[in-house]
Scaffold this active site. Structure first.
Site, PDB file in Angstrom:
ATOM      1  N   GLU A 126      95.036  33.025  -3.520  1.00 18.08           N
ATOM      2  CA  GLU A 126      95.282  33.405  -4.918  1.00 18.08           C
ATOM      3  C   GLU A 126      95.823  34.825  -4.920  1.00 18.08           C
ATOM      4  O   GLU A 126      95.585  35.584  -3.973  1.00 18.08           O
ATOM      5  CB  GLU A 126      93.986  33.341  -5.730  1.00 18.08           C
ATOM      6  CG  GLU A 126      92.946  34.334  -5.248  1.00 18.08           C
ATOM      7  CD  GLU A 126      91.525  33.997  -5.708  1.00 18.08           C
ATOM      8  OE1 GLU A 126      91.264  34.211  -6.886  1.00 18.08           O
ATOM      9  OE2 GLU A 126      90.714  33.547  -4.879  1.00 18.08           O
ATOM     10  N   LYS A 128      96.221  38.740  -5.411  1.00 16.11           N
ATOM     11  CA  LYS A 128      95.292  39.869  -5.539  1.00 16.11           C
ATOM     12  C   LYS A 128      95.805  40.707  -6.702  1.00 16.11           C
ATOM     13  O   LYS A 128      96.856  41.352  -6.610  1.00 16.11           O
ATOM     14  CB  LYS A 128      95.269  40.680  -4.247  1.00 16.11           C
ATOM     15  CG  LYS A 128      94.282  41.830  -4.301  1.00 16.11           C
ATOM     16  CD  LYS A 128      94.107  42.431  -2.917  1.00 16.11           C
ATOM     17  CE  LYS A 128      92.994  43.442  -2.854  1.00 16.11           C
ATOM     18  NZ  LYS A 128      93.153  44.572  -3.758  1.00 16.11           N
ATOM     19  N   ASP A 130      96.299  43.590  -9.292  1.00 10.16           N
ATOM     20  CA  ASP A 130      96.167  45.035  -9.166  1.00 10.16           C
ATOM     21  C   ASP A 130      95.633  45.629 -10.466  1.00 10.16           C
ATOM     22  O   ASP A 130      96.372  46.209 -11.253  1.00 10.16           O
ATOM     23  CB  ASP A 130      97.537  45.633  -8.811  1.00 10.16           C
ATOM     24  CG  ASP A 130      97.398  47.011  -8.213  1.00 10.16           C
ATOM     25  OD1 ASP A 130      96.250  47.449  -7.989  1.00 10.16           O
ATOM     26  OD2 ASP A 130      98.433  47.641  -7.974  1.00 10.16           O
ATOM     27  N   TYR A 238      87.512  35.394 -10.999  1.00  7.30           N
ATOM     28  CA  TYR A 238      87.737  34.847  -9.654  1.00  7.30           C
ATOM     29  C   TYR A 238      86.510  34.849  -8.750  1.00  7.30           C
ATOM     30  O   TYR A 238      86.582  34.413  -7.610  1.00  7.30           O
ATOM     31  CB  TYR A 238      88.893  35.583  -8.955  1.00  7.30           C
ATOM     32  CG  TYR A 238      88.759  37.095  -8.918  1.00  7.30           C
ATOM     33  CD1 TYR A 238      87.711  37.705  -8.236  1.00  7.30           C
ATOM     34  CD2 TYR A 238      89.694  37.907  -9.563  1.00  7.30           C
ATOM     35  CE1 TYR A 238      87.575  39.079  -8.205  1.00  7.30           C
ATOM     36  CE2 TYR A 238      89.569  39.290  -9.540  1.00  7.30           C
ATOM     37  CZ  TYR A 238      88.507  39.866  -8.861  1.00  7.30           C
ATOM     38  OH  TYR A 238      88.376  41.221  -8.828  1.00  7.30           O
ATOM     39  N   LYS A 326      97.721  41.997   2.446  1.00  4.64           N
ATOM     40  CA  LYS A 326      98.432  42.954   1.598  1.00  4.64           C
ATOM     41  C   LYS A 326      99.955  42.835   1.751  1.00  4.64           C
ATOM     42  O   LYS A 326     100.452  42.520   2.831  1.00  4.64           O
ATOM     43  CB  LYS A 326      98.015  44.376   1.966  1.00  4.64           C
ATOM     44  CG  LYS A 326      96.531  44.660   1.826  1.00  4.64           C
ATOM     45  CD  LYS A 326      96.040  44.582   0.404  1.00  4.64           C
ATOM     46  CE  LYS A 326      96.380  45.812  -0.401  1.00  4.64           C
ATOM     47  NZ  LYS A 326      95.495  46.939  -0.154  1.00  4.64           N
ATOM     48  N   CYS A 420      99.514  83.667   9.053  1.00  3.53           N
ATOM     49  CA  CYS A 420      98.886  82.864   8.002  1.00  3.53           C
ATOM     50  C   CYS A 420      99.479  83.244   6.646  1.00  3.53           C
ATOM     51  O   CYS A 420      99.510  84.419   6.289  1.00  3.53           O
ATOM     52  CB  CYS A 420      97.381  83.114   8.004  1.00  3.53           C
ATOM     53  SG  CYS A 420      96.560  82.369   6.590  1.00  3.53           S
ATOM     54  N   CYS A 423      96.695  85.110   4.421  1.00  2.78           N
ATOM     55  CA  CYS A 423      96.103  86.426   4.675  1.00  2.78           C
ATOM     56  C   CYS A 423      96.953  87.284   5.615  1.00  2.78           C
ATOM     57  O   CYS A 423      96.643  88.452   5.833  1.00  2.78           O
ATOM     58  CB  CYS A 423      94.700  86.274   5.260  1.00  2.78           C
ATOM     59  SG  CYS A 423      94.696  85.691   6.960  1.00  2.78           S
ATOM     60  N   CYS A 443      95.036  80.078  11.835  1.00  3.46           N
ATOM     61  CA  CYS A 443      94.977  81.457  11.364  1.00  3.46           C
ATOM     62  C   CYS A 443      93.830  82.141  12.099  1.00  3.46           C
ATOM     63  O   CYS A 443      92.742  81.594  12.202  1.00  3.46           O
ATOM     64  CB  CYS A 443      94.719  81.445   9.863  1.00  3.46           C
ATOM     65  SG  CYS A 443      94.039  82.973   9.231  1.00  3.46           S
ATOM     66  N   CYS A 449      90.282  85.810   5.679  1.00  2.00           N
ATOM     67  CA  CYS A 449      91.317  84.954   5.082  1.00  2.00           C
ATOM     68  C   CYS A 449      90.736  84.229   3.874  1.00  2.00           C
ATOM     69  O   CYS A 449      89.808  83.442   4.013  1.00  2.00           O
ATOM     70  CB  CYS A 449      91.814  83.950   6.115  1.00  2.00           C
ATOM     71  SG  CYS A 449      92.962  82.752   5.424  1.00  2.00           S
TER      72      CYS A 449
HETATM   73  S1  IVH Z   1      87.514  38.501  -4.524  1.00  2.00           S
HETATM   74  C1  IVH Z   1      83.582  39.353  -2.547  1.00  2.00           C
HETATM   75  N1  IVH Z   1      89.807  37.923  -5.618  1.00  2.00           N
HETATM   76  O1  IVH Z   1      90.402  43.427  -4.881  1.00  2.00           O
HETATM   77  C2  IVH Z   1      84.974  39.180  -2.963  1.00  2.00           C
HETATM   78  N2  IVH Z   1      89.199  40.203  -5.472  1.00  2.00           N
HETATM   79  O2  IVH Z   1      90.115  44.969  -2.442  1.00  2.00           O
HETATM   80  C3  IVH Z   1      85.238  39.743  -4.282  1.00  2.00           C
HETATM   81  N3  IVH Z   1      90.832  41.718  -6.469  1.00  2.00           N
HETATM   82  O3  IVH Z   1      87.249  44.745  -5.560  1.00  2.00           O
HETATM   83  C4  IVH Z   1      86.634  39.982  -4.540  1.00  2.00           C
HETATM   84  N4  IVH Z   1      92.247  40.194  -7.123  1.00  2.00           N
HETATM   85  O4  IVH Z   1      88.823  44.244  -7.532  1.00  2.00           O
HETATM   86  C5  IVH Z   1      88.974  38.885  -5.261  1.00  2.00           C
HETATM   87  N5  IVH Z   1      91.786  37.250  -6.610  1.00  2.00           N
HETATM   88  C6  IVH Z   1      90.955  38.215  -6.253  1.00  2.00           C
HETATM   89  C7  IVH Z   1      91.232  39.561  -6.508  1.00  2.00           C
HETATM   90  C8  IVH Z   1      90.336  40.531  -6.093  1.00  2.00           C
HETATM   91  C9  IVH Z   1      91.983  41.481  -7.087  1.00  2.00           C
HETATM   92  C10 IVH Z   1      90.287  43.055  -6.220  1.00  2.00           C
HETATM   93  C11 IVH Z   1      88.848  43.246  -6.559  1.00  2.00           C
HETATM   94  C12 IVH Z   1      88.202  43.750  -5.307  1.00  2.00           C
HETATM   95  C13 IVH Z   1      89.360  44.292  -4.583  1.00  2.00           C
HETATM   96  C14 IVH Z   1      89.108  44.336  -3.110  1.00  2.00           C
END
Ligand code: IVH
Length: 703
Positions: A126, A128, A130, A238, A326, A420, A423, A443, A449
């Site tokens: 799924e 992530k 932001d 989630y 990531k 430095c 000083c 320094c 300093c």
């Molecule tokens: S699961 C124990 N699912 O990413 C697992 N986290 O880097 C709980 N986040 O603190 C997190 N999208 O704020 C999960 N689909 C997703 C997410 C997600 C964003 C964030 C969340 C977490 C952080 C970790």
């Protein structure tokens, strides 16, 4: 009945009891006034309670409670939100950057669970999101509280704000929900709303937000909930924390329930049977990323079966059953406008690249660190160059390369200053015993300093040293600039020094008030007794950091015994005292030279005398020598699971073990957690005793 006693006549114990009573009285009064619109006290009665509370706090600043009514205005906190405890900690996610990392993740899980390649391992993927994570507690289907992640254990109570978010149900629909459940998910702002918000901010002459995440976070944490409402925040559910009863057997099923209960769940959630399919999902999301309409910074993979999630558990702050894949670091090009020099606590000169501000992955970047002059030479950085910079996650941006090295009329090569900049003292690169030049230039001004003094003061009050609440870098800089604190002992003479400088009392300074003055002075008073190791670490002597300080404290126990030894070793080389210092396992010539060098300087000795007349050093406790690990040298490496690193070290030290940072033939035991690398390899090569964290815990428990 303490309530009848005049404030001036209260004993400390009575004052404490009275503050506890007042906090409850005032909370009840607030609730009846603000929540129920049905006040049970007259205004005068209410004011009298508040005044009594403040008067007691002024007389006994150290007794001021964390939930003090003085910090609260009406129903909300004046300088922040109420803290709320998560029933289950909110974890973070470990990161994967490459396909290899993702395959390793799959392999690790199979190995941990002991399942062969023929057995199905379903994983989900799924986006992530932001944004910022939020934990929502539902009792009997009704939303009762909303808490930000905070430090994972404790966050801020933003219930009233969360109630304004349309996508957060006040009441769950359908059925099948546990009586009590913490639903977790991400609060975010979509791209369109973000752009419109920034447009409005700019029109109104206010600062715009660097990225949607900041806008969402700022929007949620508003004392005025109508502002939260106007930000049009959204929410994807989630995950979950504490539950009063199990409600699903797989992640997929849980998400389907969330949807049925009225939450938005992410439409790109998928279930896969092969690890390689995760990579296809990642690829697809990489391509869809720009058109999703909200920011994502990677893809999260999770083990589908909940019984397996349970078995996999967690390693420090990360679940073993999930990982965040990531997206690659964002890159951008900009111009290098200048190279400035920052001077650190030990005098190290660090170059900082000043850049023409540029947005990298939504964040405006105007500085990048460059580690040292060799790095500048390697990149051949020259002022005026176009440079490529990259930023991954929250790390400080880096300069990757010069884009136009062939350009004509480039500036001359950068020359690190030989003096430095703060000083004027000579700045030199030291030569070590092998005749090699240190990469850092330092320094030589020492305590003449100003930059070094400020950084040393900051270190003195930092978390691993004196750890004084409310006295951080900003305050130190301010006090230094005003000439109030220029040496560590001045911290303990703060009020007198302020008065002596002819400045108004702290409560009248910008940004301070009677409450914060009382708080700060109380915190300082509370730190007049300092444990040996923290004190030594706080002195900031080179090569005598946290671990060395602890080792010395454990060996000498008493500060005076230690300091007498150092002085004797400083006054005459090759004495018995120097030999003794060197005989301590884990203490080498470099640390000894640094200690004796420090002790030889008259100004350091004067500073110590001045400090000791202000504070008291608490001797270290004798380790329990009966333990099986007494006198042994232990190295912890890799991620620990049940103990934090600090806890593990502290416990080992309390049992009389010496905790070392690196593996050598002097090491007795290496405790290797997940992801242990080179230290573990070295221990294997040396044939040392290696234990898992669980084995270690069992071992120390046994003896
Ligand atoms: S699961 C124990 N699912 O990413 C697992 N986290 O880097 C709980 N986040 O603190 C997190 N999208 O704020 C999960 N689909 C997703 C997410 C997600 C964003 C964030 C969340 C977490 C952080 C970790």
């Amino acid at each position: 009945m303490t309530e009848k006693i005049a404030v001036d006549d209260l004993t400390e114990a009575q004052a404490k009891a009275e503050l506890a009573r007042l906090v409850v009285e005032l909370k009840l009064a607030d609730a009846s006034y603000y929540r129920d619109d049905d006040p049970h006290l007259t205004d005068a009665e209410y004011d009298a309670l508040r005044q009594r509370n403040s008067a007691i706090e002024t007389r006994f600043p150290a007794l001021k409670r964390k939930d003090s009514p003085s910090d609260r205005v009406g129903g909300s906190l004046a300088d922040g939100f109420k803290k709320a405890q998560h029933l289950k900690p909110m974890l973070s996610l470990d990161n994967a950057f490459t396909s290899e990392d993702v395959r390793d993740f799959g392999d690790r899980i199979r190995r941990f669970l002991g399942i062969g390649a023929e057995q199905e391992l379903a994983l989900t993927s799924e986006p992530k999101i932001d944004g910022l994570s939020l934990s929502l507690t539902y009792r009997n289907g009704a939303l009762v509280s909303a808490t930000t992640r905070g430090d994972g254990q404790q966050g801020e109570d933003v219930t009233e704000n969360a109630r304004t978010i349309g996508e957060i149900p006040q009441q769950l629909s359908g059925d099948g929900w546990p009586d009590e459940i913490e639903i977790r998910g991400e609060v975010y702002i979509d791209t369109q709303d973000f752009l419109a918000l920034n447009h409005r901010e700019a029109e109104a002459g206010r600062k715009t937000f660097a990225n949607p995440r900041n806008a969402a976070a700022g929007g949620l944490r508003q004392l005025d909930v109508s502002i939260t409402k106007s930000r049009r925040l959204k929410f994807f559910a989630y995950a979950w924390g504490d539950v009063s009863s199990d409600f699903a057997t797989t992640q997929t099923e849980a998400i389907a329930f969330f949807k049925a209960w009225g939450f938005k769940t992410n439409p790109y959630f998928q279930r896969h049977l092969r690890t390689d399919d995760l990579l296809l999902a990642y690829q697809a999301l990489t391509e869809q990323r720009a058109s999703l309409g909200y920011d994502i910074d990677g893809v999260v993979y999770k083990v589908d079966r909940l019984d397996w999630q349970q078995r996999l558990g967690q390693v420090s702050r990360f679940p073993r059953w999930a990982i965040a894949h990531k997206f690659p670091a964002e890159k951008a090009q900009t111009r290098l406008e200048a190279i400035d020099i920052q001077v650190g606590r030990t005098g190290t000169l660090t170059p900082v690249a000043r850049l023409l501000p540029v947005s990298v992955g939504g964040v405006v970047v105007s500085n990048a660190t460059v580690h040292n002059e060799d790095e500048i030479a390697r990149l051949d950085l020259r002022v005026g160059d176009s440079v490529e910079i990259q930023r991954a996650g929250d790390v400080i941006p880096q300069i990757v390369r010069v884009v136009d090295p062939e350009r004509e009329n480039r500036s001359p090569s950068y020359q690190m200053p030989k003096n430095c900049p703060e000083c004027g003292a000579p700045a030199e690169r030291e030569i070590d015993e092998k005749g090699e030049e240190d990469v850092r230039r330092r320094c030589t001004g020492g305590l003449s300093c100003p930059a070094q003094i400020i950084e040393k003061l900051k270190h003195f009050v930092s978390r691993k040293a004196l750890d004084i609440d409310g006295l951080g870098g900003r305050q130190i800089e301010l006090f230094f600039d005003k000439g109030v604190v220029t040496a560590p002992q001045h911290i303990f003479q703060l009020s007198q020094r302020i008065a002596g400088t002819g400045l108004p009392a702290l409560s009248r300074w910008d940004g301070f008030g009677a409450t914060s003055e009382a708080k700060l002075l109380g915190a300082i008073e509370a730190h007049r007794a300092v444990p040996f190791a923290r004190f030594l670490n706080g002195l900031g002597i080179r090569h005598v950091g946290e671990t060395t300080s602890q080792l010395l404290a454990r060996t000498f126990l008493s500060w005076s015994a230690f300091w007498e030894t150092v002085i004797a070793a400083a006054e005459h080389a090759e004495t018995e005292q120097e030999a003794y210092l060197l005989s301590i396992d884990g203490i080498g010539q470099t640390a000894v030279n640094s200690l004796t060098g420090f002790a030889r300087q008259a100004h350091n000795r004067e500073m110590l005398d001045a400090l000791l007349s202000e504070l008291q050093i608490i001797d270290a406790e004798a380790p329990s020598m009966g333990s099986v690990v007494a006198g042994k040298t232990v190295v912890f490496t890799g991620a620990l699971e049940t103990l934090t690193r600090d806890e593990a070290k502290a416990r080992a030290a309390a049992l009389g073990a010496k905790v070392a940072g690196s593996v050598s033939s002097k090491t007795d035991i290496v405790v290797a957690g997940a992801g242990a690398g080179s230290k573990l390899k070295k221990a294997e090569q040396l044939g040392l005793t290696i234990m898992t964290e669980a084995e270690w815990i069992e071992y120390i428990a046994a003896g």
